[in-house]
Enzyme design. Structure first.
Site, PDB file in Angstrom:
ATOM      1  N   ASN A   6       0.859  -1.183   0.000  1.00  0.00           N
ATOM      2  CA  ASN A   6       0.000   0.000   0.000  1.00  0.00           C
ATOM      3  C   ASN A   6       0.905   1.246   0.000  1.00  0.00           C
ATOM      4  O   ASN A   6       1.713   1.427   0.909  1.00  0.00           O
ATOM      5  CB  ASN A   6      -0.896  -0.045   1.250  1.00  0.00           C
ATOM      6  CG  ASN A   6      -1.797   1.163   1.368  1.00  0.00           C
ATOM      7  OD1 ASN A   6      -1.363   2.288   1.150  1.00  0.00           O
ATOM      8  ND2 ASN A   6      -3.042   0.947   1.730  1.00  0.00           N
ATOM      9  N   HIS A   9       1.154   6.025   2.066  1.00  0.00           N
ATOM     10  CA  HIS A   9       1.998   6.871   2.913  1.00  0.00           C
ATOM     11  C   HIS A   9       3.163   7.502   2.170  1.00  0.00           C
ATOM     12  O   HIS A   9       3.779   8.440   2.665  1.00  0.00           O
ATOM     13  CB  HIS A   9       2.466   6.106   4.145  1.00  0.00           C
ATOM     14  CG  HIS A   9       1.311   5.824   5.066  1.00  0.00           C
ATOM     15  ND1 HIS A   9       0.533   6.827   5.579  1.00  0.00           N
ATOM     16  CD2 HIS A   9       0.773   4.673   5.502  1.00  0.00           C
ATOM     17  CE1 HIS A   9      -0.426   6.300   6.319  1.00  0.00           C
ATOM     18  NE2 HIS A   9      -0.305   4.987   6.273  1.00  0.00           N
ATOM     19  N   HIS A  42      -5.480   3.622  -1.529  1.00  0.00           N
ATOM     20  CA  HIS A  42      -6.824   3.984  -1.080  1.00  0.00           C
ATOM     21  C   HIS A  42      -7.065   5.418  -1.528  1.00  0.00           C
ATOM     22  O   HIS A  42      -6.426   6.341  -1.026  1.00  0.00           O
ATOM     23  CB  HIS A  42      -6.883   3.858   0.452  1.00  0.00           C
ATOM     24  CG  HIS A  42      -8.234   4.142   1.040  1.00  0.00           C
ATOM     25  ND1 HIS A  42      -8.489   3.990   2.375  1.00  0.00           N
ATOM     26  CD2 HIS A  42      -9.395   4.572   0.498  1.00  0.00           C
ATOM     27  CE1 HIS A  42      -9.764   4.301   2.624  1.00  0.00           C
ATOM     28  NE2 HIS A  42     -10.327   4.670   1.494  1.00  0.00           N
ATOM     29  N   ARG A  44      -9.171   8.232  -1.044  1.00  0.00           N
ATOM     30  CA  ARG A  44     -10.189   8.633  -0.075  1.00  0.00           C
ATOM     31  C   ARG A  44     -11.003   9.794  -0.626  1.00  0.00           C
ATOM     32  O   ARG A  44     -10.520  10.561  -1.456  1.00  0.00           O
ATOM     33  CB  ARG A  44      -9.532   9.032   1.257  1.00  0.00           C
ATOM     34  CG  ARG A  44      -8.811   7.879   1.939  1.00  0.00           C
ATOM     35  CD  ARG A  44      -8.278   8.311   3.291  1.00  0.00           C
ATOM     36  NE  ARG A  44      -9.341   8.494   4.235  1.00  0.00           N
ATOM     37  CZ  ARG A  44      -9.664   7.623   5.201  1.00  0.00           C
ATOM     38  NH1 ARG A  44      -8.962   6.525   5.370  1.00  0.00           N
ATOM     39  NH2 ARG A  44     -10.650   7.871   6.009  1.00  0.00           N
ATOM     40  N   ARG A  48      -6.729  12.797   1.063  1.00  0.00           N
ATOM     41  CA  ARG A  48      -5.684  13.238   1.984  1.00  0.00           C
ATOM     42  C   ARG A  48      -4.296  12.691   1.620  1.00  0.00           C
ATOM     43  O   ARG A  48      -3.293  13.255   2.001  1.00  0.00           O
ATOM     44  CB  ARG A  48      -6.037  12.865   3.425  1.00  0.00           C
ATOM     45  CG  ARG A  48      -6.021  11.397   3.690  1.00  0.00           C
ATOM     46  CD  ARG A  48      -6.236  11.111   5.149  1.00  0.00           C
ATOM     47  NE  ARG A  48      -7.607  11.388   5.554  1.00  0.00           N
ATOM     48  CZ  ARG A  48      -8.163  10.852   6.640  1.00  0.00           C
ATOM     49  NH1 ARG A  48      -7.451  10.074   7.424  1.00  0.00           N
ATOM     50  NH2 ARG A  48      -9.405  11.102   6.947  1.00  0.00           N
ATOM     51  N   GLU A  69      -8.473   0.439  -3.325  1.00  0.00           N
ATOM     52  CA  GLU A  69      -9.262   0.406  -2.088  1.00  0.00           C
ATOM     53  C   GLU A  69     -10.111   1.672  -2.032  1.00  0.00           C
ATOM     54  O   GLU A  69      -9.616   2.774  -2.286  1.00  0.00           O
ATOM     55  CB  GLU A  69      -8.272   0.355  -0.920  1.00  0.00           C
ATOM     56  CG  GLU A  69      -8.908   0.190   0.415  1.00  0.00           C
ATOM     57  CD  GLU A  69      -7.870   0.353   1.522  1.00  0.00           C
ATOM     58  OE1 GLU A  69      -6.722  -0.121   1.364  1.00  0.00           O
ATOM     59  OE2 GLU A  69      -8.208   0.963   2.536  1.00  0.00           O
ATOM     60  N   THR A 100      -8.517   3.357   8.223  1.00  0.00           N
ATOM     61  CA  THR A 100      -9.735   2.556   8.238  1.00  0.00           C
ATOM     62  C   THR A 100      -9.860   1.867   9.594  1.00  0.00           C
ATOM     63  O   THR A 100      -8.935   1.182  10.029  1.00  0.00           O
ATOM     64  CB  THR A 100      -9.673   1.493   7.117  1.00  0.00           C
ATOM     65  OG1 THR A 100      -9.182   2.129   5.942  1.00  0.00           O
ATOM     66  CG2 THR A 100     -11.031   0.896   6.855  1.00  0.00           C
ATOM     67  N   GLU A 151     -11.306  -9.329   2.424  1.00  0.00           N
ATOM     68  CA  GLU A 151     -10.033  -9.019   3.063  1.00  0.00           C
ATOM     69  C   GLU A 151     -10.286  -9.037   4.558  1.00  0.00           C
ATOM     70  O   GLU A 151     -11.111  -8.268   5.068  1.00  0.00           O
ATOM     71  CB  GLU A 151      -9.494  -7.651   2.628  1.00  0.00           C
ATOM     72  CG  GLU A 151      -8.170  -7.332   3.331  1.00  0.00           C
ATOM     73  CD  GLU A 151      -7.531  -6.025   2.896  1.00  0.00           C
ATOM     74  OE1 GLU A 151      -7.733  -5.603   1.734  1.00  0.00           O
ATOM     75  OE2 GLU A 151      -6.826  -5.424   3.731  1.00  0.00           O
ATOM     76  N   HIS A 191      -3.961  -4.831   7.444  1.00  0.00           N
ATOM     77  CA  HIS A 191      -4.096  -3.754   8.420  1.00  0.00           C
ATOM     78  C   HIS A 191      -3.209  -4.021   9.633  1.00  0.00           C
ATOM     79  O   HIS A 191      -3.370  -5.027  10.311  1.00  0.00           O
ATOM     80  CB  HIS A 191      -5.540  -3.520   8.888  1.00  0.00           C
ATOM     81  CG  HIS A 191      -5.771  -2.070   9.208  1.00  0.00           C
ATOM     82  ND1 HIS A 191      -5.342  -1.498  10.383  1.00  0.00           N
ATOM     83  CD2 HIS A 191      -6.301  -1.065   8.480  1.00  0.00           C
ATOM     84  CE1 HIS A 191      -5.627  -0.214  10.357  1.00  0.00           C
ATOM     85  NE2 HIS A 191      -6.206   0.085   9.222  1.00  0.00           N
TER      86      HIS A 191
HETATM   87  N1  PXP Z   1      -6.148  -3.074   4.060  1.00  0.00           N
HETATM   88  C1  PXP Z   1      -7.065  -2.101   4.196  1.00  0.00           C
HETATM   89  C2  PXP Z   1      -8.466  -2.393   3.778  1.00  0.00           C
HETATM   90  C3  PXP Z   1      -6.725  -0.830   4.713  1.00  0.00           C
HETATM   91  O1  PXP Z   1      -7.662   0.120   4.859  1.00  0.00           O
HETATM   92  C4  PXP Z   1      -5.381  -0.582   5.040  1.00  0.00           C
HETATM   93  C5  PXP Z   1      -4.991   0.793   5.510  1.00  0.00           C
HETATM   94  O2  PXP Z   1      -5.112   1.694   4.464  1.00  0.00           O
HETATM   95  C6  PXP Z   1      -4.450  -1.619   4.863  1.00  0.00           C
HETATM   96  C7  PXP Z   1      -4.863  -2.858   4.404  1.00  0.00           C
HETATM   97  C8  PXP Z   1      -3.008  -1.431   5.175  1.00  0.00           C
HETATM   98  O3  PXP Z   1      -2.864  -1.193   6.535  1.00  0.00           O
HETATM   99  P1  PXP Z   1      -1.482  -0.706   7.109  1.00  0.00           P
HETATM  100  O4  PXP Z   1      -1.190   0.624   6.510  1.00  0.00           O
HETATM  101  O5  PXP Z   1      -1.716  -0.663   8.573  1.00  0.00           O
HETATM  102  O6  PXP Z   1      -0.458  -1.739   6.692  1.00  0.00           O
END
Ligand code: PXP
Length: 241
Positions: A6, A9, A42, A44, A48, A69, A100, A151, A191
């Site tokens: 992901n 960040h 993601h 949003r 952001r 996402e 999330t 998921e 997550h």
């Molecule tokens: N899966 C989903 C559905 C999420 O919302 C997130 C956070 O954006 C992640 C995975 C990844 O989580 P993390 O950033 O804590 O690894």
């Protein structure tokens, strides 16, 4: 089992200074070259981190699986269909949250997903995954909708502070994965996963397909480099197979 990174960040860091770097699409390229099987972002409602233009750049750059996402708003339905990723992952989203916070409440969204959301993708090749907590009712309702995947929300496992709580969460995730698999859905997870809690998860929970990791991976990359960090995460996953 495969790692999807992901890159939200990376965009957060870029946006902190309003300059054009670091670029999430450039990071995506490094992640794939280092062994990630795909990329998650993601988009949003409040933009952001990832911006709409990033989504199109990621679509051009990513050669593996692209997982979009999103909240199931009409705007996101339109953009995702235009982008045409391999997978969309539907998540709950509220403006106040830092990230999330929980899985979808399937009972609440069921009718809307059945009548508006799932039909919108019928004429596409986009697979649908639903982000759910590992409980029987939500998983069964996901299957009833004909979802391709779920998921499993691993946040409660990741935040557990005692061995007993961690083990309890691992058994819930294991049972959830077994149930989803028996209902012919792919099992993804994500997550809060990091270099410490990933191994027990992948060694305990069966049928895992995509593992989505963002915050801890990008954070570890500050110390180890993105290339090395991706290799550390994929090595943990390979050891469990
Ligand atoms: N899966 C989903 C559905 C999420 O919302 C997130 C956070 O954006 C992640 C995975 C990844 O989580 P993390 O950033 O804590 O690894």
């Amino acid at each position: 089992m495969q790692l999807l990174v992901n890159v939200d960040h990376v965009a957060t860091l870029r946006n902190a200074r309003g300059e054009g770097y670091p670029d999430p699409a450039e990071a995506a390229k490094v992640c794939e070259q280092s062994g990630a099987s795909g990329i998650v972002f993601h988009l949003r409602k409040d933009r952001r981190h990832i911006k709409t233009e990033d989504v199109y750049r990621l679509k051009e750059t990513v050669t593996g699986n692209l997982d979009f996402e999103m909240a199931a708003t009409d705007e996101m339905l339109t953009i995702s269909k235009d982008v045409n990723p391999e997978l969309i992952t539907l998540v709950p989203e509220s403006r106040e949250e830092l990230t999330t916070e929980g899985g979808l409440d399937m009972k609440t969204v069921f009718e809307d997903f059945r009548d508006r959301v799932f039909p919108a993708y019928e004429d596409t090749n986009i697979a649908i995954s639903l982000f759910v907590d590992p409980n029987e009712k939500d998983i069964e309702l996901a299957a009833k909708l004909g979802s391709d995947a779920i998921e499993l929300h691993t946040g409660t496992y990741a935040n557990a502070t005692t061995e007993a709580d961690r083990n309890h969460e691992l058994s819930r995730l294991k049972e959830g994965a077994e149930l989803a698999h028996s209902l012919n859905m792919k099992v993804n997870a994500g997550h809060g996963l990091n270099l410490d809690n990933l191994a027990p998860l992948v060694e305990t929970v069966p049928h895992l397909n995509d593992i989505s990791i963002g915050h801890a991976l990008v954070s570890s990359a500050l110390f180890f480099g993105l290339d090395n960090t991706v290799k550390k995460f994929t090595a943990i996953m390979q050891n469990a197979e």
